[in-house]
Design a protein around this motif. Structure first.
Motif, PDB file in Angstrom:
ATOM      1  N   PHE A  46       0.861  -1.180   0.000  1.00  0.00           N
ATOM      2  CA  PHE A  46       0.000   0.000   0.000  1.00  0.00           C
ATOM      3  C   PHE A  46       0.899   1.231   0.000  1.00  0.00           C
ATOM      4  O   PHE A  46       2.120   1.110  -0.090  1.00  0.00           O
ATOM      5  N   HIS A  47       0.314   2.380   0.125  1.00  0.00           N
ATOM      6  CA  HIS A  47       1.059   3.642   0.219  1.00  0.00           C
ATOM      7  C   HIS A  47       1.905   3.899  -1.025  1.00  0.00           C
ATOM      8  O   HIS A  47       3.145   3.786  -1.001  1.00  0.00           O
ATOM      9  N   VAL A  48       1.192   4.252  -2.076  1.00  0.00           N
ATOM     10  CA  VAL A  48       1.820   4.548  -3.362  1.00  0.00           C
ATOM     11  C   VAL A  48       1.217   5.848  -3.906  1.00  0.00           C
ATOM     12  O   VAL A  48       0.007   5.973  -4.013  1.00  0.00           O
ATOM     13  N   HIS A  49       2.067   6.802  -4.201  1.00  0.00           N
ATOM     14  CA  HIS A  49       1.616   8.096  -4.719  1.00  0.00           C
ATOM     15  C   HIS A  49       1.748   8.145  -6.241  1.00  0.00           C
ATOM     16  O   HIS A  49       2.605   7.477  -6.820  1.00  0.00           O
ATOM     17  N   THR A  50       0.910   8.954  -6.845  1.00  0.00           N
ATOM     18  CA  THR A  50       0.964   9.152  -8.298  1.00  0.00           C
ATOM     19  C   THR A  50       0.990  10.654  -8.585  1.00  0.00           C
ATOM     20  O   THR A  50       0.957  11.467  -7.645  1.00  0.00           O
ATOM     21  N   ASP A  97      -2.998   8.627  -2.714  1.00  0.00           N
ATOM     22  CA  ASP A  97      -2.477   9.983  -2.837  1.00  0.00           C
ATOM     23  C   ASP A  97      -2.889  10.813  -1.630  1.00  0.00           C
ATOM     24  O   ASP A  97      -3.698  10.377  -0.800  1.00  0.00           O
ATOM     25  N   HIS A  98      -2.303  12.006  -1.545  1.00  0.00           N
ATOM     26  CA  HIS A  98      -2.567  12.874  -0.394  1.00  0.00           C
ATOM     27  C   HIS A  98      -3.985  13.426  -0.416  1.00  0.00           C
ATOM     28  O   HIS A  98      -4.635  13.475  -1.462  1.00  0.00           O
ATOM     29  N   SER A  99      -4.449  13.865   0.759  1.00  0.00           N
ATOM     30  CA  SER A  99      -5.774  14.478   0.872  1.00  0.00           C
ATOM     31  C   SER A  99      -5.661  16.001   0.811  1.00  0.00           C
ATOM     32  O   SER A  99      -4.558  16.558   0.848  1.00  0.00           O
ATOM     33  N   VAL A 106      -6.338   6.307   0.115  1.00  0.00           N
ATOM     34  CA  VAL A 106      -5.902   7.690   0.246  1.00  0.00           C
ATOM     35  C   VAL A 106      -4.936   7.756   1.419  1.00  0.00           C
ATOM     36  O   VAL A 106      -4.994   6.904   2.318  1.00  0.00           O
ATOM     37  N   GLU A 107      -4.024   8.705   1.386  1.00  0.00           N
ATOM     38  CA  GLU A 107      -3.238   9.022   2.588  1.00  0.00           C
ATOM     39  C   GLU A 107      -3.846  10.295   3.143  1.00  0.00           C
ATOM     40  O   GLU A 107      -3.559  11.395   2.665  1.00  0.00           O
ATOM     41  N   VAL A 108      -4.717  10.106   4.117  1.00  0.00           N
ATOM     42  CA  VAL A 108      -5.484  11.245   4.627  1.00  0.00           C
ATOM     43  C   VAL A 108      -4.726  11.897   5.779  1.00  0.00           C
ATOM     44  O   VAL A 108      -4.140  11.207   6.629  1.00  0.00           O
ATOM     45  N   PRO A 162       6.106   1.030   0.713  1.00  0.00           N
ATOM     46  CA  PRO A 162       7.250   1.778   0.177  1.00  0.00           C
ATOM     47  C   PRO A 162       7.093   3.310   0.220  1.00  0.00           C
ATOM     48  O   PRO A 162       8.062   4.010   0.064  1.00  0.00           O
ATOM     49  N   ASP A 163       5.856   3.811   0.413  1.00  0.00           N
ATOM     50  CA  ASP A 163       5.619   5.252   0.302  1.00  0.00           C
ATOM     51  C   ASP A 163       6.280   5.746  -0.994  1.00  0.00           C
ATOM     52  O   ASP A 163       7.049   6.703  -0.992  1.00  0.00           O
ATOM     53  N   ALA A 164       5.941   5.049  -2.078  1.00  0.00           N
ATOM     54  CA  ALA A 164       6.604   5.300  -3.362  1.00  0.00           C
ATOM     55  C   ALA A 164       6.079   6.589  -3.995  1.00  0.00           C
ATOM     56  O   ALA A 164       4.881   6.833  -4.022  1.00  0.00           O
ATOM     57  N   HIS A 165       6.987   7.402  -4.474  1.00  0.00           N
ATOM     58  CA  HIS A 165       6.632   8.624  -5.194  1.00  0.00           C
ATOM     59  C   HIS A 165       7.107   8.561  -6.644  1.00  0.00           C
ATOM     60  O   HIS A 165       6.974   9.512  -7.394  1.00  0.00           O
ATOM     61  N   ALA A 166       7.720   7.443  -7.028  1.00  0.00           N
ATOM     62  CA  ALA A 166       8.232   7.247  -8.389  1.00  0.00           C
ATOM     63  C   ALA A 166       8.234   5.748  -8.646  1.00  0.00           C
ATOM     64  O   ALA A 166       8.133   4.943  -7.707  1.00  0.00           O
TER      65      ALA A 166
HETATM   66 ZN   LIG Z   1       3.037   9.208   1.526  1.00  0.00          ZN
END
Ligand SMILES: [Zn+2]
Ligand SMILES: [Zn+2]
Length: 418
Positions: free
Chosen positions: A174-178, A206-208, A245-247, A361-365
């Motif tokens: 979980f925890h994957v940003h786009t 993604d962020h809230s 979501v990452e709220v 991973p809190d992936a941003h890429a």
């Molecule tokens: Zn994050």
């Protein structure tokens, strides 16, 4: 603790230098020391190698351009300073001493001292038993000990659970940003990267809206993203996509999106991103309130620490762990190379109180998925088993688990459609 080389950087440098050494003719190379044990900040990057003269090793280190520092040779050791202030040491080992050296240079001093003592008690000497052993497992067998994986080689007589979390234990993350918020890749690219990383499911979060700096999503954009997730499901059938979501956890512990909006999602990660300096009691109350929310699945990067940077917020981890356990909320082992949060010591503490964890991973890429391995190493250092870790569930079990949990959450909140 806060100085040295990031584990991810140390492992990358070690791997790259190993490649150079093998090209130069090394028979064997291994990354030992802190990096092999999965220590978050590596005080000394240590490689063992065989089959090369120290001077050739020094030339290879220079050629590999992994640091701008002067490369020194002293006996069988080659050393230099890394650009981040950490140190590199390459030790040339004779082939007959290979197993002995890997054991000596992987465990911490207390662990190695304990092995010496055990070898003596069994009527041998450490050196003789190690030289006779084909590999490390054979050494532990020869001294009548259960094998201790590198991550747990600290101190005397470490406890190694039989069902220790496997090195490839995370079946999805979980925890994957786009690029819907502050990620650099599109949703489709992230999903494809997850599939390419052999993951069977991926949670997009993604962020809230409160995270304006990250172009966080409000309810309307989350609805629009749900459609994009559906499209990605059709286009990339190999991997299950969970939409979350990452709220933001607001200052009073309430969440940045309303319950109806959260209840539409497959999972919810709640994280503190603001007011890091709140007093201990207030921060504890804030986080406890968030982990008690019926729809919060995971508490994101629980302490907010940044490796080599901010210490993070202070709160009563025990109280948060107990509240999370009671509510069935998972504490995150945020595997992002710059975070590794919770620390292994905190994971042990929380696990003793019954807490369970999600390794993310809190992936941003697209490259971010690699960080998952760092979180797994951390979890193994804390002696976690598969039962402690949410993402050891397989795809179908995870689908069921998340939908049941969401329905329970809806029911507890009295929302329609439960
Ligand atoms: Zn994050
Ligand atoms: Zn975050």
């Amino acid at each position: 603790m806060t100085h040295g080389t990031l584990l991810a950087t140390a492992r990358d440098l070690g791997e790259s230098l190993s490649g150079f050494l093998r090209s130069a003719g090394a028979r064997r190379t291994v990354v030992a020391g802190d990096a092999r044990r999965g220590v978050a900040m590596v005080s000394e990057l240590l490689l063992l190698t065989s089959g090369l003269a120290p001077r050739l090793v020094a030339e290879t280190v220079t050629l590999a351009k992994i640091s701008s520092g002067r490369v020194k040779v002293s006996g069988l050791e080659v050393t230099t300073k890394l650009d981040d202030g950490g140190r590199l040491r390459v030790r040339v080992v004779r082939d007959p001493d290979w197993v002995k050296a890997t054991i000596q240079e992987t465990g911490d001093a207390d662990h190695v001292a304990w092995l010496r003592e055990v070898a003596r008690e069994r009527g041998g000497t450490f050196g003789r038993v190690a030289r006779a052993a084909r590999d490390e497992r054979a050494f532990y067998r020869a001294v009548e000990l259960a094998y201790v994986p590198p991550e747990l080689r600290e101190g005397a007589a470490p406890t190694v659970p039989l069902d220790l979390l496997g090195e490839h234990g995370a079946l999805g993350v979980f925890h994957v940003h786009t690029d819907w918020s502050d990620g650099t890749a599109s949703l489709l690219q992230m999903v494809e990267a997850a599939r390419d990383a052999q993951l069977t499911y991926v949670g997009i979060s993604d962020h809230s809206q409160a995270a304006t700096y990250a172009h966080g999503l409000d309810a309307a954009r989350l609805d629009a993203q749900a459609k994009a997730v559906d499209e990605a499901r059709a286009r990339v059938p190999g991997v299950e996509i969970f939409h979350g979501v990452e709220v933001d956890i607001l200052a009073d512990g309430s969440l940045d999106l309303d319950d109806e909006t959260l209840a539409k999602l497959d999972f919810v990660i709640a994280s503190v991103h603001t007011r890091h300096n709140m007093p201990f009691a207030a921060m504890t109350a804030r986080i406890v309130r968030a982990v008690k929310h019926p729809l919060v699945t995971i508490l994101g990067h629980p302490t907010g620490r940044i490796l080599g940077g901010g210490k993070g917020y202070t709160f009563d981890l025990g109280e948060v762990a107990r509240a999370a356990t009671e509510n069935g909320t998972f504490l995150e082992i945020n595997a992002n190379a710059h975070r590794l949060d919770l620390s292994d010591a905190h994971v042990r503490e929380a696990a003793a109180l019954g807490a369970r964890f999600a390794i993310d991973p809190d992936a941003h890429a697209t490259s971010g998925f690699r960080d998952t391995a760092l979180g797994i190493a951390l979890a193994r250092r804390a002696a976690l088993t598969s039962k402690h870790v949410l993402n050891t569930l397989d795809r179908d079990a995870m689908k069921d688990f998340l939908s049941v949990r969401r329905e329970k959450g809806r029911a507890r909140l009295g929302l329609a459609g439960a």
